[in-house]
Design a protein around this motif. Structure first.
Motif, short mmCIF file in Angstrom:
data_model
loop_
_atom_site.label_atom_id
_atom_site.label_comp_id
_atom_site.label_asym_id
_atom_site.label_seq_id
_atom_site.Cartn_x
_atom_site.Cartn_y
_atom_site.Cartn_z
N SER A 218 48.09 -5.30 -16.52
CA SER A 218 48.14 -4.14 -15.49
C SER A 218 47.07 -3.74 -15.04
O SER A 218 45.99 -3.73 -15.57
CB SER A 218 49.05 -3.03 -16.20
OG SER A 218 48.15 -2.65 -17.20
N GLN A 219 47.19 -3.16 -13.67
CA GLN A 219 45.84 -2.58 -13.06
C GLN A 219 45.75 -1.31 -13.81
O GLN A 219 44.35 -0.99 -14.35
CB GLN A 219 45.99 -2.56 -11.52
CG GLN A 219 44.70 -1.52 -10.84
CD GLN A 219 44.37 -0.28 -11.19
OE1 GLN A 219 45.33 0.51 -11.35
NE2 GLN A 219 43.10 0.03 -11.31
N SER A 220 46.86 -0.42 -14.29
CA SER A 220 46.37 0.77 -14.83
C SER A 220 46.04 0.63 -16.42
O SER A 220 46.62 -0.32 -16.96
CB SER A 220 47.89 1.50 -14.69
OG SER A 220 49.02 0.95 -15.60
N SER A 282 48.89 4.91 -17.33
CA SER A 282 50.25 4.74 -17.53
C SER A 282 51.02 4.83 -18.94
O SER A 282 50.07 4.57 -19.69
CB SER A 282 50.50 3.34 -16.83
OG SER A 282 50.26 2.13 -17.56
N PHE A 285 56.23 2.34 -20.18
CA PHE A 285 57.09 1.49 -21.05
C PHE A 285 57.80 2.42 -22.23
O PHE A 285 58.84 2.30 -22.60
CB PHE A 285 56.22 0.38 -21.73
CG PHE A 285 56.14 -0.65 -20.65
CD1 PHE A 285 57.43 -0.87 -19.69
CD2 PHE A 285 54.95 -1.40 -20.57
CE1 PHE A 285 57.18 -2.31 -18.92
CE2 PHE A 285 54.80 -2.49 -19.72
CZ PHE A 285 55.81 -2.96 -18.94
N THR A 289 61.00 4.62 -18.03
CA THR A 289 61.63 3.16 -17.91
C THR A 289 60.47 2.15 -17.10
O THR A 289 60.36 1.12 -17.50
CB THR A 289 62.88 3.27 -16.96
OG1 THR A 289 62.67 4.11 -16.10
CG2 THR A 289 63.90 3.98 -17.98
N VAL A 290 59.90 2.81 -16.08
CA VAL A 290 59.15 2.03 -15.32
C VAL A 290 57.64 1.68 -15.76
O VAL A 290 56.92 3.11 -16.10
CB VAL A 290 59.02 2.15 -13.81
CG1 VAL A 290 57.98 1.77 -12.98
CG2 VAL A 290 60.18 2.37 -13.09
N GLY A 291 57.15 0.70 -16.19
CA GLY A 291 55.93 0.56 -16.87
C GLY A 291 54.79 1.09 -16.32
O GLY A 291 53.95 1.78 -16.94
N ALA A 292 54.74 1.08 -14.98
CA ALA A 292 53.60 1.70 -14.33
C ALA A 292 53.31 3.21 -14.23
O ALA A 292 52.45 3.96 -13.79
CB ALA A 292 53.42 1.06 -12.83
#
Lengths: 299, 326
Positions: A218-220, A282, A285, A289-292
């Protein structure tokens, strides 16, 4: 609850590796997993640093384990994996096939790249000899709660991804080499140019991912700073911190202070944010719900 | 002859595949237990029993994919799927999760177990471990291996191997990818979906059509040009000075011409991806591949180009089977 430092994902020069583990031995983290996780081609360039690092970490009172590769395909990689057990430290299994080389009755650890999604799998791994299991970062809190409780009941330490760029995927293909119009076999080790991975943005300039050889991150920077209390309550034994090239001792220190009750969650986040690439955190997860996604506000 | 394993998302597609010459058809129940959990697809328990009767009457087998990773606290849903598959008389189940494999081996010992590609067993040690621990009889190999590596694997394992030859192509090791849930919250491992349609949004912007997944732009195409589905790993992105398909072009797999080499490498079964596809697509692909495996068995050359227009975006690749792909 304590802190585990996971294996370094990136290809760093051996001097950098030596300094990194030297500094890490002076932090208060409880344990360290080290070794090559991502690409067997890199290992010859830094493997002589491993014994030195292990010695320094053990002398500093830390538990130490060696990781397997995340994706084992070649005969050479299988032999390398078989040799890990001879080091005499616990092996952290990050490709299930590493387990084939762990004799029955020998304790081992399970890393975040093994799919432990449910009680049946956790139970099988515990029966096989797992003593410490870091859950996949993708798991929501509801699953973590079930598995951490089971771990506590069974006397097995369950860890979760605490802080660092998320390991989202592993491939046979090297994306660093592809970006340089090369194949994996003629990569010329270009992943070494990017000590924290190479950033990937969308066509609209949204920060999104980072490639690290055959790995996609991930970038985050994922961080469970806002979930420590609930993770403690459900019985999570440790948080995993993932190495990065800059500010990592600060990351270890502020996390230790937070677990010791000397920094509040907002204070922790304020200290962590400047160490994250582009200041982006972030926790989707675990928290949503959305990991980012990030459950805290902008700094 | 190599076994041809064909996809069916609906009972109609299953009948079409059987009629077109499939040796085996794989399918799943209409819930989160299988990795193609799309709206309007898949089989109820009654559908499954009827499908098995139809296939068996015509000499074909039915394989049921129960290949997501059961959710903690909800394992009974997956356990019921196993019981239901066995009661329906299916020929095998295709599983990925260790816990579910252990459960199946203990509770359904007579139900033949295949290892799903979602388990990403990429070397002989992994395959032999699954065979010894859970009695797995066949392994679907992950799409990270070259033909030479597949051949080497077959020399060291007792179980059968099955490989993908046509259709969608994962560029990541299967079952070890959470890109989709990072962008949308839904993943192949947990929900049986990748880059799900309900998270896709198209937007006309100037002379372009932007396709976004979970708000992340996956590609932009000139208005009126064909726009591929925005699958995350086939997107167009920027890294430093470069813009392009950083992970993979919008291509699909076509390994037709490798069939003779795959046969020589000891592969038992060839798999076609596409349970989300229409029955006419399935019928066309199955007919073409049945002709190809018959040609292979007879030592004839592979039929060329029959499937070109069915491949995604008109471009096809042999993927990881050729070493240069890496």
């Amino acid at each position: 609850m304590d802190l585990t430092v996971g294996p370094n994902f990136f290809f760093w020069p051996s001097d950098t590796v030596r300094e990194f583990y030297g500094r890490l031995s002076r932090t208060t983290v409880a344990r360290v997993v080290l070794g090559e996780l991502v690409c067997s081609k890199r290992l010859p360039f830094w493997q002589e640093e491993i014994p030195t690092a292990v010695e320094a970490l053990i002398a500093a009172g830390k538990e130490v384990a060696v990781t397997s590769l995340a994706l084992i395909t070649l005969k050479r990689e299988r032999n390398l994996t078989a040799d890990l057990i001879d080091i005499g430290l616990p092996v952290e299994v990050n490709d299930l096939s590493a387990l084939a080389h762990v004799p029955l009755g020998t304790p081992f650890w399970v890393g975040p790249l093994v799919n432990v999604y449910n009680e049946g799998t956790l139970n099988w791994l515990i029966r096989r000899g797992a003593t410490r299991i870091c859950l996949p970062p993708e798991l929501p809190l509801a699953s973590v709660a079930v598995l951490a409780k089971m771990g506590r009941d069974e006397g097995v330490a369950v860890e979760v991804w605490g802080h660092g760029r998320l390991p989202l995927a592993i491939s046979g293909r090297c994306y660093h080499a592809r970006l340089h119009d090369r194949a994996k076999d003629s990569c010329q080790f270009v992943c070494g140019d990017d000590p924290d991975g190479r950033e990937v943005e969308t066509l609209d300039g949204q920060p999104f991912l980072a490639v690290n050889g055959v790995q996609t991150l991930s970038q985050s920077t994922a961080s469970v700073a806002h979930q420590v209390q609930v993770l403690r309550e459900v019985g999570v034994a440790a948080l995993r911190l993932s190495p990065q090239s800059k500010g990592f001792t600060t990351i270890c220190d502020v996390w230790s202070q937070h677990l010791a009750g000397r920094l509040t969650a907002p204070e922790l986040v304020a200290k962590l944010r400047p160490t994250a690439p582009a200041g982006r955190l972030s926790d989707g997860f675990l928290a949503g719900t959305v990991g980012a996604a990030w459950s805290g506000g902008r700094a | 002859m190599m076994e041809l394993v064909c996809p069916a998302g609906t009972p109609a597609a299953l009948r079409a595949a059987v009629d077109a010459g499939a040796h085996s058809v794989y399918c799943g129940f209409a819930d989160e237990t299988n990795a193609r959990n799309f709206p309007g697809l898949n089989f109820s328990p009654d559908d499954m029993a009827q499908a098995v009767a139809y296939a068996h009457a015509r000499g074909a087998k039915v394989l049921v994919a129960i290949n997501t990773f059961p959710r903690a606290g909800a394992e009974p849903i997956w356990h019921r799927a196993l019981s239901c598959a066995e009661q329906s008389g299916v020929d095998a189940v295709i599983l990925a999760d260790i816990g579910l494999l252990a459960h199946a081996a203990a509770r359904h010992p007579k139900l033949r177990r295949h290892l799903s590609v979602q388990a990403a067993a990429a070397n002989p040690d992994a395959i032999n471990l699954y065979a010894e621990a859970f009695g797995v009889r066949r392994v679907v190999l992950p799409r990270v291996l070259t033909v030479e590596e597949i051949s080497a694997i077959n020399r060291e394992v007792e179980v059968e191997t099955e490989v993908f030859v046509f259709g969608g192509l994962c560029v990541m090791a299967e079952g070890r990818c959470s890109l989709s849930s990072y962008a949308t919250g839904q993943s192949p491992n947990m929900n049986g979906v990748c880059s799900p349609a309900e998270h896709v949004a198209y937007s006309e912007e100037g002379h372009e059509l932007a396709a976004r997944l979970g708000g992340f732009t996956i590609h932009r195409t000139p208005k009126g040009a064909p726009a591929p589905y925005p699958t995350l790993c086939k997107g167009c992105f920027t890294s430093g000075p470069q813009t392009g398909h950083i992970f993979e072009d919008p291509v699909s797999l076509d390994a037709t011409r490798l069939i003779p080499r795959l046969a020589k490498a000891g592969v038992s079964a060839l798999k076609i991806e596409g349970r989300q596809r229409s029955r006419s697509y399935v019928a066309q692909v199955v007919r073409a591949f049945r002709a190809a495996v018959e040609a292979q068995a007879a030592g004839d050359p592979m039929p060329e180009g029959a499937l070109a227009r069915l491949t995604e975006g008109q471009a096809a690749t042999t993927g990881a089977y050729a070493k240069r792909w890496r």
